[in-house]
Scaffold this motif. Structure first.
Motif, PDB file in Angstrom:
ATOM      1  N   LEU A 262       0.672  -4.209   4.245  1.00 10.31           N
ATOM      2  CA  LEU A 262      -0.441  -4.845   4.935  1.00 10.31           C
ATOM      3  C   LEU A 262      -1.515  -3.835   5.311  1.00 10.31           C
ATOM      4  CD1 LEU A 262       1.194  -7.574   7.192  1.00 10.31           C
ATOM      5  CD2 LEU A 262      -0.246  -7.875   5.185  1.00 10.31           C
ATOM      6  N   SER A 263      -1.149  -2.582   5.488  1.00 10.05           N
ATOM      7  CA  SER A 263      -2.159  -1.553   5.730  1.00 10.05           C
ATOM      8  C   SER A 263      -3.065  -1.422   4.506  1.00 10.05           C
ATOM      9  CB  SER A 263      -1.498  -0.213   6.047  1.00 10.05           C
ATOM     10  OG  SER A 263      -0.812  -0.262   7.293  1.00 10.05           O
ATOM     11  N   VAL A 264      -2.448  -1.419   3.324  1.00  5.57           N
ATOM     12  CA  VAL A 264      -3.230  -1.379   2.078  1.00  5.57           C
ATOM     13  C   VAL A 264      -4.054  -2.657   1.933  1.00  5.57           C
ATOM     14  CG1 VAL A 264      -3.089  -1.329  -0.438  1.00  5.57           C
ATOM     15  CG2 VAL A 264      -1.601   0.150   0.926  1.00  5.57           C
TER      16      VAL A 264
ATOM     17  N   VAL B 107     -11.824  -6.526  -6.049  1.00  8.66           N
ATOM     18  CA  VAL B 107     -11.334  -6.187  -4.709  1.00  8.66           C
ATOM     19  C   VAL B 107     -10.836  -7.442  -3.993  1.00  8.66           C
ATOM     20  CG1 VAL B 107     -11.970  -5.277  -2.440  1.00  8.66           C
ATOM     21  CG2 VAL B 107     -12.826  -4.165  -4.505  1.00  8.66           C
ATOM     22  N   GLY B 108     -11.555  -8.550  -4.179  1.00  2.00           N
ATOM     23  CA  GLY B 108     -11.129  -9.808  -3.567  1.00  2.00           C
ATOM     24  C   GLY B 108      -9.779 -10.270  -4.092  1.00  2.00           C
ATOM     25  N   LEU B 109      -9.577 -10.157  -5.408  1.00  2.00           N
ATOM     26  CA  LEU B 109      -8.297 -10.554  -6.003  1.00  2.00           C
ATOM     27  C   LEU B 109      -7.170  -9.643  -5.518  1.00  2.00           C
ATOM     28  CD1 LEU B 109      -6.694 -12.279  -7.995  1.00  2.00           C
ATOM     29  CD2 LEU B 109      -7.357 -10.674  -9.807  1.00  2.00           C
ATOM     30  N   ALA B 110      -7.424  -8.345  -5.498  1.00 10.10           N
ATOM     31  CA  ALA B 110      -6.413  -7.400  -5.019  1.00 10.10           C
ATOM     32  C   ALA B 110      -6.072  -7.652  -3.555  1.00 10.10           C
ATOM     33  CB  ALA B 110      -6.919  -5.971  -5.203  1.00 10.10           C
ATOM     34  N   THR B 111      -7.062  -8.049  -2.765  1.00  9.66           N
ATOM     35  CA  THR B 111      -6.825  -8.360  -1.356  1.00  9.66           C
ATOM     36  C   THR B 111      -5.893  -9.547  -1.206  1.00  9.66           C
ATOM     37  OG1 THR B 111      -9.021  -7.526  -0.723  1.00  9.66           O
ATOM     38  CG2 THR B 111      -7.919  -8.998   0.827  1.00  9.66           C
TER      39      THR B 111
ATOM     40  N   VAL C  52       1.817 -10.618  -0.692  1.00 15.65           N
ATOM     41  CA  VAL C  52       3.044  -9.816  -0.764  1.00 15.65           C
ATOM     42  C   VAL C  52       3.416  -9.297   0.623  1.00 15.65           C
ATOM     43  CG1 VAL C  52       4.081  -7.720  -1.705  1.00 15.65           C
ATOM     44  CG2 VAL C  52       2.641  -9.162  -3.161  1.00 15.65           C
ATOM     45  N   GLY C  53       2.418  -8.808   1.364  1.00 20.99           N
ATOM     46  CA  GLY C  53       2.679  -8.279   2.690  1.00 20.99           C
ATOM     47  C   GLY C  53       3.216  -9.325   3.640  1.00 20.99           C
ATOM     48  N   LEU C  54       2.641 -10.534   3.606  1.00 25.63           N
ATOM     49  CA  LEU C  54       3.113 -11.607   4.489  1.00 25.63           C
ATOM     50  C   LEU C  54       4.521 -12.061   4.116  1.00 25.63           C
ATOM     51  CD1 LEU C  54      -0.170 -13.709   4.838  1.00 25.63           C
ATOM     52  CD2 LEU C  54       0.908 -12.242   6.572  1.00 25.63           C
ATOM     53  N   TRP C  55       4.855 -12.004   2.821  1.00 25.05           N
ATOM     54  CA  TRP C  55       6.221 -12.331   2.415  1.00 25.05           C
ATOM     55  C   TRP C  55       7.198 -11.331   2.999  1.00 25.05           C
ATOM     56  CZ3 TRP C  55      10.033  -9.947  -0.594  1.00 25.05           C
ATOM     57  CH2 TRP C  55      11.090 -10.774  -0.963  1.00 25.05           C
ATOM     58  N   TYR C  56       6.827 -10.047   2.976  1.00 25.69           N
ATOM     59  CA  TYR C  56       7.682  -9.020   3.559  1.00 25.69           C
ATOM     60  C   TYR C  56       7.787  -9.185   5.074  1.00 25.69           C
ATOM     61  CZ  TYR C  56       8.739  -6.010  -0.435  1.00 25.69           C
ATOM     62  OH  TYR C  56       9.254  -5.499  -1.605  1.00 25.69           O
TER      63      TYR C  56
END
Length: 232
Positions: free
Chosen positions: A195-197, A11-15, A21-25
Motif C-alpha cells: 500500500l505504500s507503493v 500510472v492510473g492502471l498501476a494504482t 492487491v494491497g487491500l487483499w493483503y
C-alpha cells in the motif's frame, strides 16, 4: 507537460492494481496482539504520512528549480504538489485521530509528531492562499517558492520527532530506532509495503491530473487576457 499526458493512464492502471492487491493483503492480515483490528488503520495512516512528506520534498525541489531556471513547468508542478500534499496530510491527521482514540483514549494530543504534522498542513494551505492572494502571477509564484523552501525545515522535525523527543506517537514503523527495537514485521509487513507503493502511484496520478488542470487553466487565463487586450 506532454509526458504527464502520456504516463497518466499507465500510472492510473498501476494504482488500481496495486491498491487491489494491497487491500487483499490487508483483508488477510491478522489482528495485532495489542491493538487488535485497529492496527489496520496503519495501512492508510503510514502511506498517507509518507506521501505528505514526499509531496513537500517534490514541492521544494520544484520551487528551487523554478527560482533557478524560471521554468513555468516547475511552478505548475509545485502548485499541483501543494494540493496533493495537503490532501494526504489531511488524511494522515484524520486517520491518526481515529487510530489515537482507542490507543491513547483521545482524538488529539499536542504530541511532537502530531503538532509538526499540523504545521505541515498549515504550510500547504499557506502556500495555496499566498499564491492566489497576489495579483501578479509571477510574484505569487516567486513568493510561494521562497516560502516552500523555508518551510522545508519542518520535514526533518516531523521525521525525527519520535526519536528526538519522548512522545505518545509510536516509533518508526518500518525500521527499529535507538529508542525501541519494535517495528512492523511478519504478516503485517507485506500489506504496508504494497500500500505504500500504491499510495506513491496514487499520489503521482493525482499530481499529473492536477498539473494538467493547472496548465489548462493558465492557458485559458492567458487567452482571456489576450482577448481583453485586443478588445481595448
Amino acid at each position: 507537460m506532454n509526458i504527464l499526458k502520456k504516463i497518466q493512464p499507465l500510472v492510473g492502471l498501476a494504482t488500481l492494481i496495486s491498491l487491489a492487491v494491497g487491500l487483499w493483503y490487508v483483508y488477510r492480515a491478522p489482528a495485532d496482539f495489542q491493538q487488535g483490528g485497529a492496527v489496520r488503520i496503519l495501512y492508510i495512516h503510514v502511506p498517507s504520512a509518507k506521501l505528505a512528506l514526499l509531496s513537500y520534498i517534490f514541492l521544494t525541489i520544484a520551487s528551487i528549480l523554478y527560482l533557478w531556471k524560471r521554468y513555468e513547468g516547475a511552478d505548475i508542478l509545485a502548485e499541483a504538489a501543494a494540493s496533493v500534499g495537503a490532501a494526504f496530510t489531511v488524511i494522515t491527521l484524520a486517520s491518526g485521530s481515529i487510530w489515537g482514540k482507542p490507543m491513547w483514549g483521545t482524538w488529539w494530543a499536542w504530541d511532537a509528531r502530531l503538532t509538526s504534522m499540523l504545521v505541515l498542513l498549515i504550510l500547504y494551505k499557506g502556500l495555496m492562499v499566498l499564491r492566489h492572494s497576489l495579483d501578479d502571477p509571477v510574484k505569487g509564484a516567486r513568493a510561494t517558492a521562497v516560502l516552500a523552501i523555508v518551510g522545508a525545515v519542518d520535514l526533518p522535525i516531523i521525521h525525527y520527532s519520535v526519536v528526538w523527543w519522548r512522545t505518545l506517537h509510536q516509533p518508526p514503523s518500518l525500521t527499529a530506532s535507538e529508542n525501541t527495537a519494535i517495528h512492523i514485521a511478519g504478516p503485517l509487513l507485506p500489506p504496508l509495503l504494497i500500500l505504500s507503493v500504491a499510495f506513491i502511484l496514487m499520489g503521482l496520478y493525482m499530481l499529473t491530473v492536477k498539473a494538467r488542470q493547472i496548465e489548462a487553466r493558465r492557458h485559458l487565463d492567458a487567452l482571456e487576457a489576450a482577448r481583453m487586450h485586443h478588445d481595448d
